[in-house]
Design an enzyme around this catalytic site. Sequence first.
Site, PDB file in Angstrom:
ATOM      1  N   GLU A 340       0.817  -1.225   0.000  1.00  9.79           N
ATOM      2  CA  GLU A 340       0.000   0.000   0.000  1.00  9.79           C
ATOM      3  C   GLU A 340       0.850   1.275   0.000  1.00  9.79           C
ATOM      4  O   GLU A 340       0.787   2.068   0.943  1.00  9.79           O
ATOM      5  CB  GLU A 340      -0.883   0.026   1.254  1.00  9.79           C
ATOM      6  CG  GLU A 340      -1.837  -1.135   1.350  1.00  9.79           C
ATOM      7  CD  GLU A 340      -2.562  -1.191   2.695  1.00  9.79           C
ATOM      8  OE1 GLU A 340      -3.686  -1.702   2.720  1.00  9.79           O
ATOM      9  OE2 GLU A 340      -1.990  -0.731   3.702  1.00  9.79           O
ATOM     10  N   PRO A 341       1.650   1.501  -1.023  1.00 13.19           N
ATOM     11  CA  PRO A 341       2.448   2.729  -1.028  1.00 13.19           C
ATOM     12  C   PRO A 341       1.603   3.961  -1.330  1.00 13.19           C
ATOM     13  O   PRO A 341       0.726   3.932  -2.190  1.00 13.19           O
ATOM     14  CB  PRO A 341       3.459   2.499  -2.154  1.00 13.19           C
ATOM     15  CG  PRO A 341       2.798   1.513  -3.060  1.00 13.19           C
ATOM     16  CD  PRO A 341       1.836   0.702  -2.232  1.00 13.19           C
ATOM     17  N   ARG A 343       2.983   7.782  -0.211  1.00  8.31           N
ATOM     18  CA  ARG A 343       4.004   8.820  -0.356  1.00  8.31           C
ATOM     19  C   ARG A 343       4.984   8.531  -1.499  1.00  8.31           C
ATOM     20  O   ARG A 343       5.340   9.434  -2.248  1.00  8.31           O
ATOM     21  CB  ARG A 343       4.774   8.892   0.971  1.00  8.31           C
ATOM     22  CG  ARG A 343       5.840   9.942   1.045  1.00  8.31           C
ATOM     23  CD  ARG A 343       6.705   9.734   2.308  1.00  8.31           C
ATOM     24  NE  ARG A 343       5.953   9.250   3.427  1.00  8.31           N
ATOM     25  CZ  ARG A 343       5.508  10.013   4.427  1.00  8.31           C
ATOM     26  NH1 ARG A 343       5.792  11.286   4.461  1.00  8.31           N
ATOM     27  NH2 ARG A 343       4.800   9.488   5.407  1.00  8.31           N
ATOM     28  N   CYS A 429      -0.860  33.069  12.048  1.00 11.41           N
ATOM     29  CA  CYS A 429      -0.598  33.692  13.342  1.00 11.41           C
ATOM     30  C   CYS A 429      -0.028  32.670  14.326  1.00 11.41           C
ATOM     31  O   CYS A 429      -0.644  32.376  15.354  1.00 11.41           O
ATOM     32  CB  CYS A 429      -1.877  34.275  13.900  1.00 11.41           C
ATOM     33  SG  CYS A 429      -2.508  35.560  12.848  1.00 11.41           S
TER      34      CYS A 429
HETATM   35  N1  LLP Z   1      -1.317   1.706   4.626  1.00 14.10           N
HETATM   36  C1  LLP Z   1      -1.747   2.067   5.844  1.00 14.10           C
HETATM   37  C2  LLP Z   1      -2.560   1.144   6.624  1.00 14.10           C
HETATM   38  C3  LLP Z   1      -1.411   3.325   6.350  1.00 14.10           C
HETATM   39  O1  LLP Z   1      -1.827   3.672   7.563  1.00 14.10           O
HETATM   40  C4  LLP Z   1      -0.627   4.205   5.571  1.00 14.10           C
HETATM   41  C5  LLP Z   1      -0.275   5.513   6.073  1.00 14.10           C
HETATM   42  C6  LLP Z   1      -0.209   3.788   4.303  1.00 14.10           C
HETATM   43  C7  LLP Z   1      -0.565   2.521   3.866  1.00 14.10           C
HETATM   44  C8  LLP Z   1       0.606   4.648   3.387  1.00 14.10           C
HETATM   45  O2  LLP Z   1       1.828   5.009   3.923  1.00 14.10           O
HETATM   46  P1  LLP Z   1       2.891   5.766   2.989  1.00 14.10           P
HETATM   47  O3  LLP Z   1       3.361   4.773   1.946  1.00 14.10           O
HETATM   48  O4  LLP Z   1       2.200   6.911   2.354  1.00 14.10           O
HETATM   49  O5  LLP Z   1       3.959   6.190   3.933  1.00 14.10           O
HETATM   50  N2  LLP Z   1       0.649  11.986   7.789  1.00 14.10           N
HETATM   51  C9  LLP Z   1       1.899  11.291   8.013  1.00 14.10           C
HETATM   52  C10 LLP Z   1       1.844   9.914   7.511  1.00 14.10           C
HETATM   53  C11 LLP Z   1       0.668   9.190   8.032  1.00 14.10           C
HETATM   54  C12 LLP Z   1       0.635   7.869   7.421  1.00 14.10           C
HETATM   55  C13 LLP Z   1      -0.630   7.198   7.754  1.00 14.10           C
HETATM   56  N3  LLP Z   1      -0.719   5.932   7.187  1.00 14.10           N
HETATM   57  C14 LLP Z   1       3.016  12.025   7.323  1.00 14.10           C
HETATM   58  O6  LLP Z   1       2.720  12.994   6.672  1.00 14.10           O
HETATM   59  O7  LLP Z   1       4.181  11.660   7.426  1.00 14.10           O
END
Ligand code: LLP
Length: 505
Positions: A340-341, A343, A429
């Site tokens: 599940e990528p 980012r 602010c």
């Molecule tokens: N799968 C699940 C179950 C997740 O909770 C997440 C991210 C992903 C996949 C995707 O993760 P990624 O590949 O995008 O790292 N707001 C935080 C990150 C929160 C991630 C939440 N879950 C940030 O901006 O660093």
Amino acid sequence: MTAQTPRTVAPATDPQTAGSPLAPQWLGVPDDLNHLHEPMWAAGVERNAAGELSIDGMPVSALKEEFGTPLFVMSETDFRSRARAFKDSFDEAFADICGGVDVYYAGKSFLCTAVVRWVDEEGLRLDTASGGELAVAARGGIAGARVALHGNNKSDSEINRALDMGLGRIVVDSLAELDRVGTIAAARNAVAKVMLRLTPGVHAHTHEFIATAHEDQKFGLSMAADSTDRTGLSAAEEAVAAASAHPGIDLLGLHCHIGSQIFEPDGFALAAKKLLTFQAAVQSSYGIVLPELDLGGGYGIAYTPVDTPRPPAEIAQAMADVVRSTCRELGISAPRISIEPGRAIVGTSTFTLYEVGTLKTVRVDGPGVQEEATDGPASVTHPRRYVSVDGGMSDNARPVLYDADYSAVLASRTSPAAPALSRVVGKHCESGDIVVRDVYLPEDVAAGDLLAVPGTGAYCWALSSNYNYLARPGVVAVRDGAARLIVRGETEEDLLNRDMGVASA
Ligand code: LLP
């Protein structure tokens, strides 16, 4: 200053050449401030002959002219090619293990209907985490069977919506939810396809991971043996048994997600090992064979020049090696793997374009060599320049929320000026309203210049707010030299139209 000087103080380092003592250790002074460090930028971003930042040949000044600032500028080509890279590399690495991998793009990182279509067209699936994200998925036209729903606190209406859409999987997060999903499905004479989210005790962040026996977090079913009232039984084991027995549930398999912005594959590998070992135990104790296994997302990207993400093929290979050897050791056939990528697909596809406004330089106490002062130690100060832009924590909350580091370049022109340690701040602010905590920018950056901050595709627009009644920026997608809005920026009308006092006036 008193008459008794000498107290002119020689700083330990000359900010112009060796870097400011105020800068964090990781931040070097770039040899060329106009250079674009390639891993941080989307394909098609370069400086044109005039020195202006451009994407697919479109100069940022033209984008500003047409769409205004702040603006999220996304390369559709870059997004699609990263999506394809994940799909192709994982398919290839796992071909002999389970015939390929299902890649679910994590929509929480950035989602709109255009993105749903790109994901679908590139052969990926979609991971959602709320009814709202399901609504975008449905409007984007992806088949429900290619969509997953996550969440630690799904409402009945979200569960019903998932069943209405014929979702490919609902990732169940707790024993109580398992019962709720099963009951709702059975009442509809339906069967919900379910994955169980387990917490394997592996946490990873960037370069490090930790492994613990217990989980102290809101997500998932614990794998620790004492995590239920029944002696020796884990919540995970109880959930597998309950799910398999429930007429409203078709248990597909197990799921885990170990963290975000991870560079090294070791954490993923350990989590895969733990889940496969659990799966083998379930198979021998209960005779339950689970056909699927989801290893989550979390692959890191370059936000600054010191971030060194690995190519998807390398991660895929490392993970495939572990799954292959673990299944062999355990004597089980490998489940179909999914990931599940979020980012790593959307993050680098996008930069945020801002216009510079107010500038000021402060002098800050810092380390330095000083001569013995006749009237006590002199303080050594160093300059830090504050560069205010026309957005801020409302379009990028990550520096405030996670202390996240970003980088920035002068986008509207090149500059021969010397580097000045700068802090890019927003217009809110809050003194903590920081976009880029530390970056060297040319010292002649001035009001009216454009700045670009790369790597803002993930969790920036998605986390954006209307703090101080700022309108959320639009998102422009660039492809083949043409730019189109895929999400328009908010207007003042948008900001006012939920205010009932205005509506009834
Ligand atoms: N799968 C699940 C179950 C997740 O909770 C997440 C991210 C992903 C996949 C995707 O993760 P990624 O590949 O995008 O790292 N707001 C935080 C990150 C929160 C991630 C939440 N879950 C940030 O901006 O660093």
